[in-house]
Write a protein that holds these residues in place. Structure first.
Motif, mmCIF file in Angstrom:
data_model
loop_
_atom_site.group_PDB
_atom_site.id
_atom_site.type_symbol
_atom_site.label_atom_id
_atom_site.label_comp_id
_atom_site.label_asym_id
_atom_site.label_seq_id
_atom_site.Cartn_x
_atom_site.Cartn_y
_atom_site.Cartn_z
ATOM 1 N N CYS A 153 61.353 59.344 -8.364
ATOM 2 C CA CYS A 153 61.257 59.286 -6.811
ATOM 3 C C CYS A 153 59.809 58.947 -6.574
ATOM 4 C CB CYS A 153 61.637 60.833 -6.198
ATOM 5 S SG CYS A 153 60.389 62.107 -6.276
ATOM 6 N N ASN A 154 59.212 58.687 -5.529
ATOM 7 C CA ASN A 154 57.812 58.263 -5.300
ATOM 8 C C ASN A 154 57.473 59.040 -3.847
ATOM 9 O OD1 ASN A 154 58.130 56.512 -2.907
ATOM 10 N ND2 ASN A 154 59.185 55.373 -4.528
ATOM 11 N N TYR A 155 56.180 59.242 -3.732
ATOM 12 C CA TYR A 155 55.862 60.017 -2.714
ATOM 13 C C TYR A 155 54.503 59.549 -1.994
ATOM 14 C CZ TYR A 155 57.105 64.196 0.237
ATOM 15 O OH TYR A 155 57.709 65.188 1.245
ATOM 16 N N SER A 156 54.522 59.297 -0.749
ATOM 17 C CA SER A 156 53.320 58.587 -0.127
ATOM 18 C C SER A 156 52.685 59.706 0.579
ATOM 19 C CB SER A 156 53.760 57.223 0.653
ATOM 20 O OG SER A 156 54.379 56.176 0.007
ATOM 21 N N TYR A 157 51.388 59.512 0.614
ATOM 22 C CA TYR A 157 50.480 60.214 1.369
ATOM 23 C C TYR A 157 49.311 59.714 2.371
ATOM 24 C CZ TYR A 157 52.217 63.357 -1.981
ATOM 25 O OH TYR A 157 53.033 64.013 -3.000
ATOM 26 N N PRO A 158 48.870 60.301 3.269
ATOM 27 C CA PRO A 158 48.008 59.588 4.393
ATOM 28 C C PRO A 158 46.485 59.053 3.685
ATOM 29 C CG PRO A 158 47.899 61.868 4.661
ATOM 30 C CD PRO A 158 48.977 61.644 3.842
ATOM 31 N N ASP A 159 46.259 59.480 2.540
ATOM 32 C CA ASP A 159 45.009 59.013 1.895
ATOM 33 C C ASP A 159 44.935 59.019 0.562
ATOM 34 O OD1 ASP A 159 42.406 58.234 1.988
ATOM 35 O OD2 ASP A 159 41.556 60.197 2.765
ATOM 36 N N ARG A 160 44.012 58.505 0.141
ATOM 37 C CA ARG A 160 43.930 58.074 -1.456
ATOM 38 C C ARG A 160 44.142 59.409 -2.323
ATOM 39 N NH1 ARG A 160 41.595 54.542 -5.225
ATOM 40 N NH2 ARG A 160 40.813 55.481 -6.993
ATOM 41 N N ILE A 161 45.187 59.078 -3.438
ATOM 42 C CA ILE A 161 45.348 60.537 -4.143
ATOM 43 C C ILE A 161 44.125 60.597 -5.289
ATOM 44 C CG2 ILE A 161 46.835 61.538 -5.858
ATOM 45 C CD1 ILE A 161 48.995 59.893 -4.219
ATOM 46 N N LEU A 162 43.727 61.960 -5.424
ATOM 47 C CA LEU A 162 42.392 62.112 -5.983
ATOM 48 C C LEU A 162 42.781 62.782 -7.507
ATOM 49 C CD1 LEU A 162 39.607 62.680 -3.682
ATOM 50 C CD2 LEU A 162 40.198 60.352 -4.762
ATOM 51 N N GLY A 163 43.676 63.663 -7.287
ATOM 52 C CA GLY A 163 44.155 64.517 -8.313
ATOM 53 C C GLY A 163 45.817 65.025 -8.278
ATOM 54 N N VAL A 164 46.292 64.916 -9.400
ATOM 55 C CA VAL A 164 47.594 65.660 -9.267
ATOM 56 C C VAL A 164 47.822 66.832 -10.687
ATOM 57 C CG1 VAL A 164 50.064 65.201 -10.125
ATOM 58 C CG2 VAL A 164 48.886 63.297 -8.706
ATOM 59 N N LYS A 165 48.101 67.881 -10.234
ATOM 60 C CA LYS A 165 48.440 68.960 -11.330
ATOM 61 C C LYS A 165 49.893 69.406 -11.210
ATOM 62 C CE LYS A 165 44.400 68.752 -12.238
ATOM 63 N NZ LYS A 165 43.744 68.103 -13.461
ATOM 64 N N LEU A 166 50.465 69.799 -12.248
ATOM 65 C CA LEU A 166 51.725 70.245 -12.276
ATOM 66 C C LEU A 166 52.269 71.226 -13.385
ATOM 67 C CD1 LEU A 166 54.113 67.572 -13.908
ATOM 68 C CD2 LEU A 166 51.750 67.194 -13.661
#
Length: 449
Positions: free
Chosen positions: A95-108
């Motif tokens: 899947c993909n997910y969109s956000y209102p601004d630039r993504i700066l970091g992802v943790k999981l």
């Protein structure tokens, strides 16, 4: 490269990749390039296995892998507001997910997926990518600095609580509430990381001279390490050893430091060493000298060090057990991986065990100083990933959540929805079967394959 903050690399001539990250247990290294990505298995010293390589997703600046599973998360420069989740063995997008601004970091981790924007943080349930919570109006965080513990039963999230001083917010990503605020440094934060059990948190500020370790969830200061006094540096990476007894730190200098987390000898017990004698003198004199000086005396120096060949370039470091021995791994911005032997008893200067080139010569555009002692390994289409040891069934339960009001009283997430063992994702029946996504609050939009 990553930090434990942002994953992007600065624009440097001669390089054709944009990010690098170790997975949660340091058994894998992920690289994003201008043409695709590569995944390496870190199970041996003298051989670097490329377990997967893809050329269909160019210009990646954030790349994360969930332990040794087939689930990978990436963000590309041409679509910086969209996060894509892939099953790399099948070559399919989950899947993909969109956000209102630039993504700066992802943790999981096995329970949560966290997306960090400059002034907001999104917390998802990794099983179905349901948006559980959005933290709006967080202090400006242009580097996307945050840390998520890998222990899913104690799933803590930390992020800066101020843009001007080194204040840390400790957030419970399971219960979705703020635990406490830690006044860690006088200057803004530069790096954060948890130990494996999520009982300790290490932090460094933009000055880069002092590294502090706090107890979690109490927030009490346990250790203070001085990296150096002569100059300010940019600490780009912090990482605990698997047993939590050591902490490594790398920066834009040529030195990587390893600190040992050991308690001082309790009062009343004599060890008869010269160090003990000197410590007594400092302790006795501390009441007669300024606080800044006495505090500097109490700070522990590095237990072990590594001196890289070059300085001024970004890198990431981690401590791992490889072939039953403690190793320090350093991935540098010129496309090399250094593996050092660490002496856990005596410390000192670490010995270089092997140096690997992460790319073939054709992947570079005239970069210099990339001499290697070991040839790069050829990459098969994919290979079996290193299996994690199985764990017993998880008996804990959590209160259910909704996107609007958070916790719902009386609702319980069943036990089978927790990851009770290794996450391998070889087929649709394995956890987490992300088969649908929901529109998130705050402007997020989802689409599933």
């Amino acid at each position: 490269m990553e930090k434990t903050g942002g994953a992007g690399l600065p624009d440097e001539p001669g390089l054709r990749f944009g990010c690098a990250s170790f997975n949660q247990d340091s058994t894998s290294l992920a690289l994003g390039t201008n043409t695709g990505y590569k995944l390496f298995s870190l199970t041996t010293v003298d051989k670097l296995d490329c377990i997967h390589e893809s050329a269909g997703t160019p210009d990646i600046y954030i790349m994360e892998r969930l332990f040794s599973s087939s689930l990978i998360v990436m963000v590309r420069t041409n679509m910086p507001q969209r996060m894509n989740i892939y099953h790399f063995k099948k070559g399919t997008e989950i899947c993909n997910y969109s956000y209102p601004d630039r993504i700066l970091g992802v943790k999981l981790n096995r329970q949560r997926l966290v997306v960090c924007l400059e002034e907001s943080i999104y917390i998802h349930n990794i099983k179905d990518m349901k948006l559980l919570k959005t933290l709006f109006n967080t202090p400006s965080n242009p580097s996307g600095l945050c840390a998520l513990s890998i222990n899913h039963s104690n799933s803590y999230l930390t992020y800066p609580g101020s843009a001007t001083v080194g204040e840390i917010i400790l957030y419970d990503a399971n219960c979705l509430n703020t635990v406490l605020t830690i006044p860690a440094h006088d200057s803004p934060l530069a790096a954060l990381t948890f130990n494996t059990s999520a009982t300790k948190l290490a932090s460094a500020s933009e000055r880069g001279t002092v590294i502090r370790v706090f107890s979690i969830p109490e927030g009490q200061r346990l250790f203070e390490f001085r990296r150096g006094m002569k100059r300010y540096v940019n600490i780009s990476s912090l990482s605990f050893s698997p047993d939590g007894h050591f902490l490594c730190a790398s920066s834009n200098t040529e030195t990587v430091h390893i600190f040992k987390l050991e308690q001082l000898v309790p009062s009343g017990q004599e060890d008869g060493t010269w160090t003990s004698y000197v410590s007594k003198i400092f302790s006795a004199a501390s009441s007669y000298i300024p606080t800044q000086v006495s505090g500097m005396m109490s700070q522990d120096r590095a237990f072990a060090t590594v001196h890289l060949l070059t300085s001024g370039q970004r890198n990431i470091c981690t401590l791992a057990m490889i072939q039953k021995l403690p190793r320090l791994l350093v991935a540098t911005a010129d496309g090399q991986l250094f593996i050092y032997n660490v002496n856990p008893l005596d410390g000192g200067e670490c010995m270089l065990a092997h140096k690997h080139r992460l790319f073939n010569v054709d992947d570079f555009m005239g970069s210099e100083g990339s001499e290697t002692t070991g040839p790069a390994q050829t990459c098969p289409s994919y290979a079996a990933t290193a299996a994690l040891p199985s764990f017993g069934p998880v008996s804990a339960t959590l209160t259910g959540y909704s996107e609007d009001v958070g916790a719902k009283k009386g609702e319980v997430i069943p036990e089978h929805e927790f990851a009770a063992g290794p996450v391998c994702l070889a087929d649709e029946n394995e956890f987490p079967p992300i088969n649908w996504c929901r529109d998130g609050t705050g402007g997020g939009k989802a689409r599933c394959s």
